[in-house]
Structures are given as C-alpha cells and as structure tokens.
Scaffold this motif. Structure first.
Motif, PDB file in Angstrom:
ATOM      1  N   ASP A 276      42.914  21.557  46.249  1.00  0.00           N
ATOM      2  CA  ASP A 276      43.434  20.621  47.238  1.00  0.00           C
ATOM      3  C   ASP A 276      43.885  21.377  48.493  1.00  0.00           C
ATOM      4  O   ASP A 276      43.516  21.011  49.621  1.00  0.00           O
ATOM      5  CB  ASP A 276      44.598  19.844  46.615  1.00  0.00           C
ATOM      6  CG  ASP A 276      45.163  18.761  47.533  1.00  0.00           C
ATOM      7  OD1 ASP A 276      45.269  19.003  48.754  1.00  0.00           O
ATOM      8  OD2 ASP A 276      45.512  17.686  47.026  1.00  0.00           O
TER       9      ASP A 276
ATOM     10  N   ARG B   8      42.033  21.022  52.233  1.00  0.00           N
ATOM     11  CA  ARG B   8      42.739  20.484  53.402  1.00  0.00           C
ATOM     12  C   ARG B   8      42.908  21.549  54.484  1.00  0.00           C
ATOM     13  O   ARG B   8      42.752  21.254  55.678  1.00  0.00           O
ATOM     14  CB  ARG B   8      44.104  19.936  52.974  1.00  0.00           C
ATOM     15  CG  ARG B   8      43.991  18.744  52.039  1.00  0.00           C
ATOM     16  CD  ARG B   8      45.353  18.171  51.691  1.00  0.00           C
ATOM     17  NE  ARG B   8      45.244  17.135  50.669  1.00  0.00           N
ATOM     18  CZ  ARG B   8      44.896  15.887  50.902  1.00  0.00           C
ATOM     19  NH1 ARG B   8      44.614  15.497  52.140  1.00  0.00           N
ATOM     20  NH2 ARG B   8      44.813  15.003  49.920  1.00  0.00           N
TER      21      ARG B   8
ATOM     22  N   GLU C 224      39.665  22.111  56.157  1.00  0.00           N
ATOM     23  CA  GLU C 224      39.096  20.865  56.676  1.00  0.00           C
ATOM     24  C   GLU C 224      37.675  20.645  56.142  1.00  0.00           C
ATOM     25  O   GLU C 224      36.737  20.348  56.875  1.00  0.00           O
ATOM     26  CB  GLU C 224      39.105  20.873  58.214  1.00  0.00           C
ATOM     27  CG  GLU C 224      40.520  21.002  58.790  1.00  0.00           C
ATOM     28  CD  GLU C 224      40.547  21.049  60.299  1.00  0.00           C
ATOM     29  OE1 GLU C 224      40.428  19.978  60.915  1.00  0.00           O
ATOM     30  OE2 GLU C 224      40.685  22.158  60.868  1.00  0.00           O
TER      31      GLU C 224
ATOM     32  N   ASP D 276      34.957  18.962  53.033  1.00  0.00           N
ATOM     33  CA  ASP D 276      34.737  17.696  52.337  1.00  0.00           C
ATOM     34  C   ASP D 276      35.055  17.814  50.851  1.00  0.00           C
ATOM     35  O   ASP D 276      35.494  16.849  50.223  1.00  0.00           O
ATOM     36  CB  ASP D 276      33.273  17.252  52.490  1.00  0.00           C
ATOM     37  CG  ASP D 276      32.985  16.707  53.873  1.00  0.00           C
ATOM     38  OD1 ASP D 276      33.945  16.369  54.589  1.00  0.00           O
ATOM     39  OD2 ASP D 276      31.795  16.633  54.241  1.00  0.00           O
ATOM     40  N   ARG D 277      34.826  19.016  50.312  1.00  0.00           N
ATOM     41  CA  ARG D 277      34.993  19.154  48.867  1.00  0.00           C
ATOM     42  C   ARG D 277      35.180  20.618  48.490  1.00  0.00           C
ATOM     43  O   ARG D 277      34.556  21.505  49.070  1.00  0.00           O
ATOM     44  CB  ARG D 277      33.761  18.587  48.153  1.00  0.00           C
ATOM     45  CG  ARG D 277      33.812  18.624  46.642  1.00  0.00           C
ATOM     46  CD  ARG D 277      32.645  17.843  46.045  1.00  0.00           C
ATOM     47  NE  ARG D 277      32.624  17.913  44.597  1.00  0.00           N
ATOM     48  CZ  ARG D 277      31.845  18.720  43.885  1.00  0.00           C
ATOM     49  NH1 ARG D 277      30.975  19.513  44.501  1.00  0.00           N
ATOM     50  NH2 ARG D 277      31.900  18.733  42.567  1.00  0.00           N
TER      51      ARG D 277
ATOM     52  N   SER E  22      37.807  15.161  49.855  1.00  0.00           N
ATOM     53  CA  SER E  22      38.506  14.521  50.966  1.00  0.00           C
ATOM     54  C   SER E  22      38.400  13.005  50.828  1.00  0.00           C
ATOM     55  O   SER E  22      37.617  12.490  50.016  1.00  0.00           O
ATOM     56  CB  SER E  22      37.903  14.967  52.300  1.00  0.00           C
ATOM     57  OG  SER E  22      36.601  14.421  52.453  1.00  0.00           O
ATOM     58  N   GLU E  23      39.166  12.298  51.624  1.00  0.00           N
ATOM     59  CA  GLU E  23      39.174  10.839  51.554  1.00  0.00           C
ATOM     60  C   GLU E  23      37.806  10.238  51.851  1.00  0.00           C
ATOM     61  O   GLU E  23      37.483   9.146  51.385  1.00  0.00           O
ATOM     62  CB  GLU E  23      40.198  10.273  52.545  1.00  0.00           C
ATOM     63  CG  GLU E  23      41.656  10.574  52.198  1.00  0.00           C
ATOM     64  CD  GLU E  23      42.084  11.992  52.566  1.00  0.00           C
ATOM     65  OE1 GLU E  23      41.245  12.739  53.129  1.00  0.00           O
ATOM     66  OE2 GLU E  23      43.242  12.354  52.298  1.00  0.00           O
TER      67      GLU E  23
END
Length: 327
Positions: free
Chosen positions: A29, A33, A36, A38-39, A59-60
């Motif tokens: 996580d 983040r 930046e 996606d996974r 990511s969201e």
C-alpha cells in the motif's frame, strides 16, 4: 521523492509487531501510493512449478486481477524473468509496446491488465529466488527512484517473507498433527474456545482404530502408522481437513458445522462404508445438536462414550468369533 524516507518507512513496516501478512499488504500500500502506481504485488513460486500472485494492492482506479493470476506458467512466460532474477537483475519495462518484441506471450498477459510500464524485482530467501515484487504503472517521474531503491526494497521483503514462513511453520508444528497432517488436540481447544459459540449446529464424531496393538505386534509400527493415516485421510475426505483432529494414538474427533441432522448422519454413513470397503476396523460414536447451548466438551464426552460402547461390542464379537473358530 525522498528515497531515504521511503526506505525508512519500509523498515518501519518490516519491524512492526503486527500480523506479518498485514504488514506485507501495508508495505505494498505504502509503495503504491508513494510511487503513484496502479498496482503493487508479490508473486511466489508454488509446488506445481508455476507462480501465484499472493499479495496485491490496487489504486482506486485499478481492477484487482489477483484471483486470475494463480498458477501462472513459467515456460514461455515467467521463465524469461526468472532467468534474469537468477542473475540478481530486475525487470524494467518503460514501454510495454516495445516489450512485445522481447516476449510476445508476456505482452499478451500484461496488455489486458492495462499495464504500460512495470518493474519487477526478485525476492530471495536463503539465496533461492522464491518469487518477485512488482509495481505496475508507477508515475514516470518516479521510475528512476524506483530503479535505485528496489534492491533495498527486495531485500526488506525477503526478510519479511522469511519471517512469515517461520511463523507459518511454528503454527503448523503447534496445531497440526505431524503424522497425519490433520489438526491436533490444541486446535480442537481453539475451536471450542473461539468458534463454537458462533455455530448454528454441530455434529461430533468420535472415531478410534480397532486392533491397533495387534497390527503393531504382527505387522510392525510402520504398518500401524499407515492405518492411522488412512483413518485420518478418510475422515478429512468426508468432514474436511479443517474439522478433523487427532486426539492422540488412534483416536480422532471430526466435526460437522451448520449441517442438518440428516446431512451429518449421511456423512457418518459414508465414512463407515469407506472404512468397511478398505477393511479398516474402526469404532465410532456420534452426537448431533441443532444449537450451541450444550457445553462443547460435554458433547465430546458423549460422543466418546458412544464410541467406547461400539469398541466394546467389536472386541466382544471378536472374542466370541475366536472362541467359535478356535483361532
């Protein structure tokens, strides 16, 4: 990005006193983040010679693909990556379209996941590459930072995976019967303390191998162990591995959770027919309760009592048969 702060946070998570599996997800996580991406994810080799996606953070905006990434083959796919990992090298894909020339099968695997850039780094445990850490679509401005810190990140993850495996092994030794692989008395106590209060109904079967001493005396203890293993395997086949417990010697308890009385008795009947077909002499006693209001170990005692009554009938019949035949 402050690379020193990044590594410091990674070390903080790795040294956390919390659940190791949770710590791994927290690290993924944080990486995802901060970069930046996606996974972020981990793949680990399995006993079948392929690799499983064991952990992931998304990511969201990303669709989690982990469930579809189990038993990913090596030949023609990951073997190219593992060759690089074996040389202590990572995989750096800045443009997936260009990677198509290097490995078309891998391109076909990655493209539907909407991956356009990727970094993967090997995870070593005891100098053996057991899998890899990956990050999909990190923001381009972070690519250089990722390349520089991934060796340290991979090392940290190796330590955590080793810790996880040690914890799993200790748990296995503590709660699993070493001869048969089913659970042991301590795990039954755990069920009685933590889970029994949440069940809607419970069926309890007490099962014991008849004539074990005779088997050991005539055929040897190895043969006796094989019979014990057969009993455990047949119980697990009917009641499920998670609800079979070896209580010691040749004694077992099997649980049926949230079934009807008819369903439980059908399972008992199936078990006894299998034992008879395989010529495994067992004594069995069982009880069913449609609620959880009776004290758990009172039910165990009642099932045990019925099992010993059955065992008594077996030995009485055997004794009478020997008298009749003169054997």
């Amino acid at each position: 990005m402050d690379r020193e702060e990044f590594v410091k946070q990674m070390l903080k998570y790795s040294a956390s006193a919390g659940d190791i599996e949770t710590n791994i997800v927290h690290i993924l996580d944080y990486m995802g983040r901060k970069l930046e991406a996606d996974r972020t994810y981990i793949f680990e080799k399995n006993i079948e010679g392929s690799s499983d996606n064991t952990y992931e953070w998304c990511s969201e905006n990303a669709i989690p693909p982990k469930d579809q990434l189990q038993n990913v083959g090596h030949e023609g796919l990951l073997d190219l990556w593992y060759d690089e990992f074996g040389n202590n090298k990572g995989i750096f894909i800045e443009n997936l379209e260009e990677y198509k020339e290097i490995s078309s099968p891998m391109y076909e695997l990655l493209k539907p996941q909407d991956i356009h850039s990727l970094i993967a780094w090997p995870i070593f445990v005891d100098e053996i590459c057991i899998g890899f850490l990956g990050i999909d679509n990190p923001l381009r401005k972070h690519m250089e930072d990722v390349v520089r810190i991934f060796e340290m990140v991979g090392y940290i993850m190796s330590i955590i995976i080793r810790q996880r495996d040690n914890v799993r092994m200790l748990r296995k030794l503590s709660y699993e019967d070493q001869l048969t692989g089913v659970k042991n008395r301590r795990e039954l106590d755990t069920f009685g303390t933590n889970e029994y209060a949440r069940v809607y109904s419970v069926g309890i079967l007490s099962c014991d191998l008849n004539g074990l001493k005779r088997i050991n005396d005539t055929l040897g203890h190895e043969a006796g162990d094989k019979y014990i293993i057969k009993v455990a395997n047949n119980l697990a086949k009917i009641f499920g591995h998670n609800y079979v417990y070896r209580m010691g010697g040749d004694e077992f308890i099997a649980l049926a959770i949230n079934l009807t009385a008819a369903e439980f008795e059908l399972n008992v009947d199936k078990l006894l027919k299998i034992m008879e077909k395989e010529e495994i002499p067992v004594a069995a006693g069982y009880i069913f309760k449609a609620d959880n209001t009776t004290e758990f170990y009172s039910l165990i005692d009642e099932a045990d009592k019925k099992m010993y009554e059955d065992k008594g009938r077996y030995y009485s019949d055997t004794k009478n048969e020997r008298r009749r035949t003169g054997i």
